[in-house]
Enzyme design. Structure first.
Site, PDB file in Angstrom:
ATOM      1  N   GLY A 172      48.924  36.870  40.938  1.00 15.13           N
ATOM      2  CA  GLY A 172      50.230  38.215  40.190  1.00 15.13           C
ATOM      3  C   GLY A 172      50.906  38.314  39.136  1.00 15.13           C
ATOM      4  O   GLY A 172      50.204  37.658  38.409  1.00 15.13           O
ATOM      5  N   SER A 173      52.401  38.395  39.464  1.00 15.68           N
ATOM      6  CA  SER A 173      52.693  38.443  37.586  1.00 15.68           C
ATOM      7  C   SER A 173      53.023  37.379  37.557  1.00 15.68           C
ATOM      8  O   SER A 173      53.057  36.328  38.295  1.00 15.68           O
ATOM      9  CB  SER A 173      53.809  39.623  38.358  1.00 15.68           C
ATOM     10  N   ALA A 174      54.134  36.958  36.218  1.00 13.27           N
ATOM     11  CA  ALA A 174      53.744  35.809  35.510  1.00 13.27           C
ATOM     12  C   ALA A 174      55.533  35.313  36.334  1.00 13.27           C
ATOM     13  O   ALA A 174      55.591  34.347  36.001  1.00 13.27           O
ATOM     14  CB  ALA A 174      53.990  35.611  33.937  1.00 13.27           C
ATOM     15  N   GLY A 213      54.699  34.260  39.772  1.00 16.45           N
ATOM     16  CA  GLY A 213      54.199  32.559  39.964  1.00 16.45           C
ATOM     17  C   GLY A 213      55.198  31.539  38.676  1.00 16.45           C
ATOM     18  O   GLY A 213      55.090  29.955  39.281  1.00 16.45           O
ATOM     19  N   GLU A 264      47.122  32.174  38.647  1.00 14.29           N
ATOM     20  CA  GLU A 264      46.285  33.719  38.170  1.00 14.29           C
ATOM     21  C   GLU A 264      47.409  34.873  37.762  1.00 14.29           C
ATOM     22  O   GLU A 264      47.878  34.705  38.779  1.00 14.29           O
ATOM     23  CB  GLU A 264      45.289  33.782  38.717  1.00 14.29           C
ATOM     24  N   CYS A 271      44.755  42.294  35.670  1.00 14.79           N
ATOM     25  CA  CYS A 271      45.499  41.478  34.048  1.00 14.79           C
ATOM     26  C   CYS A 271      44.854  41.385  33.426  1.00 14.79           C
ATOM     27  O   CYS A 271      45.106  41.120  32.391  1.00 14.79           O
ATOM     28  CB  CYS A 271      45.392  39.790  35.111  1.00 14.79           C
TER      29      CYS A 271
END
Length: 472
Positions: free
Chosen positions: A208-210, A213, A231, A265
């Site tokens: 998913g998104s930074a 994360g 990831e 991504c």
């Protein structure tokens, strides 16, 4: 946290309600997974492999219906949803091969006629958190390797694509894999947070998104025993250099930037062009972008691009485009919203060379930024001007330039005359910086689904101590 709350999923292309269900109870699901896990972990590997192969057969039987569900819930074109289902099926054979290669057993040399061995054990209960752009393929890329290794899974699909998540888990239940071994947790961010922090969870596998994360990483900073594989996204560069094949180059750029409406991504976000080629390149890319069909998933002729995931995302992307425009960006192709209350967007291109501060964020949609540079070193420096490091492509150039590009670019996927997206499943998939935490997925997923155990073994106790004792 209320467990009576309902989650509702809407089709982004039509606005119609697709699915609804009550939020799940995290404690109950983890508890069931913990109870189911030991029996599964002690099954022979061959049995676990046989059951995941049956899963592939189940999905194959139902592949058209599954593709239609994915298309309806994500808004992606039906042809693309079909390729996602094919990837779900293919993941099984790839994961079996990867497990034997990455986590094989070995006999080692040992003293005293004993033996020494290296084997691998599963972690236990794995939390899998999936994204909405590939709501079946990406979580499946964690679930299959984790199952083969002997783990139990609690999978929380994105709250934007829960119907696909529930369907995916349903295929496992039909194979003879115990229902408590792969469970679907319905819910929003609260359920996700509770699952990540749950003491009964041994590992967190996230795509998913930074932003999310980093929050997971922060939450688990004091819990080093939990394996965490992140990831995350990318702000991926394409460097366009000398090439006589401008039409092919334009097609590669369009594929990179606008496949899946830019919701990958690995999508190409920044096009870095040699100044002397700028006019020809921009003209070719703009011309091809203007021919892209944007439509609902089942339209005929089939669209290249569907909508983005929801109206809120479309609004944010529109705002981002306007921000770039009002801070020194020059529109090449405007971001348009053809239907006010639906999240369809036209593919947009904007020159940001003149921006003093280019925002280093992942704009997750059909928005390509163009930057003009004078020499190859400047192009590499500009490509590396990001905290992300997932994917990068050089289009054009010669072998010597590609070697320089490959050696100096900071990314986990580096391509030459290929798009930034569409990585090989037979290779590891991951990046550096804000793109991941050095636990690449795909072929290397086996690495984070089991841990190595080393043993020295002798059938009877044998020992003598030669130094430092008085005479007996």
């Amino acid at each position: 946290m209320s467990h009576t709350a309902e989650l509702i999923s809407y089709e982004p292309a039509t606005g119609a309600e697709l699915w609804r269900a009550a939020h799940g109870n995290v404690d109950e699901l983890v508890d069931r997974a913990r109870r189911a896990w030991p029996a599964w972990a002690s099954e022979p590997l061959s049995k676990r492999i046989e059951l995941v192969r049956r899963f592939a057969i189940q999905v194959e039987k139902d592949q058209e219906a599954f593709a239609q569900l994915i298309a309806r819930e994500t808004g992606k074109p039906l042809w693309e949803a079909r390729t996602e289902v094919a990837a779900v099926i293919a993941k099984v054979d790839i994961s079996i091969k990867a497990y034997s290669e990455r986590t094989g057993q070995r006999k080692l040399d040992s003293a005293l006629q004993g033996s020494a061995a290296l084997r691998h054990k599963p972690h236990g209960v794995m939390a899998v958190l999936g994204p909405y752009n590939f709501p079946a393929h990406l979580p499946n890329g964690h679930i299959i390797p984790a199952l083969i290794a002997g783990n139990a899974i609690v999978f929380k699909p994105s709250e934007k694509t829960p119907a696909v998540g529930e369907a995916l888990v349903g295929y496992f239940a039909k194979t003879g894999i115990p229902a408590d071994l792969v469970q679907c947790l319905v819910g929003g961010p609260d359920e996700g947070k509770a699952l990540v922090a749950h003491p009964g969870v041994d590992g967190v596998l996230f795509t998913g998104s930074a932003q999310v994360g980093i929050a997971i990483n922060r939450k688990l900073a004091t819990d080093p025993g939990k394996i965490v594989a992140l990831e995350m996204g990318g702000n991926n560069p394409i460097v366009l250099w000398d090439t006589p094949k401008m039409e092919d180059a334009a097609a590669l750029i369009i594929q990179s930037a606008f496949t899946t409406a830019g919701q990958r991504c690995t999508a190409g976000r920044r096009l870095i062009v040699k100044s002397s080629m700028y006019d020809e390149a921009v003209s070719a890319v703009k011309k091809l972008a203007s021919r892209i069909i944007v439509d609902e998933p089942f339209a005929e002729p089939q669209p290249f691009m569907g909508c983005v995931i929801d109206n809120n995302t479309a609004d944010q992307l529109t705002e981002s485009f306007l921000y770039l425009l009002s801070n020194g960006g020059k529109a090449i192709s405007h971001l348009r919203r053809p239907i006010d209350d639906k999240p369809f967007l036209s593919p947009s291109i904007i020159d940001v060379t003149g921006m003093k501060e280019r925002p280093d964020v992942e704009l997750f949609g059909p928005l390509l930024q163009v930057i003009k540079v004078d020499d190859f070193d400047e192009a590499i420096a500009e490509a590396n001007n990001t905290r992300f490091g997932l994917s990068a492509s050089l289009i054009g150039g010669d072998p010597k330039q590609y070697n320089r590009f490959w050696a100096n670019i900071r990314a986990g996927i580096v391509n030459w005359n290929r798009p930034t997206n569409g990585a090989s499943s037979a290779a590891p998939f991951g990046g550096i910086g804000l793109s991941g935490n050095h636990r690449p997925a795909a072929y290397y997923a086996a690495d984070y689904c089991a841990y190595p155990v080393t043993s020295t073994e002798v059938d009877q106790p044998r020992a003598s101590v030669g130094v430092g004792f008085t005479e007996g």
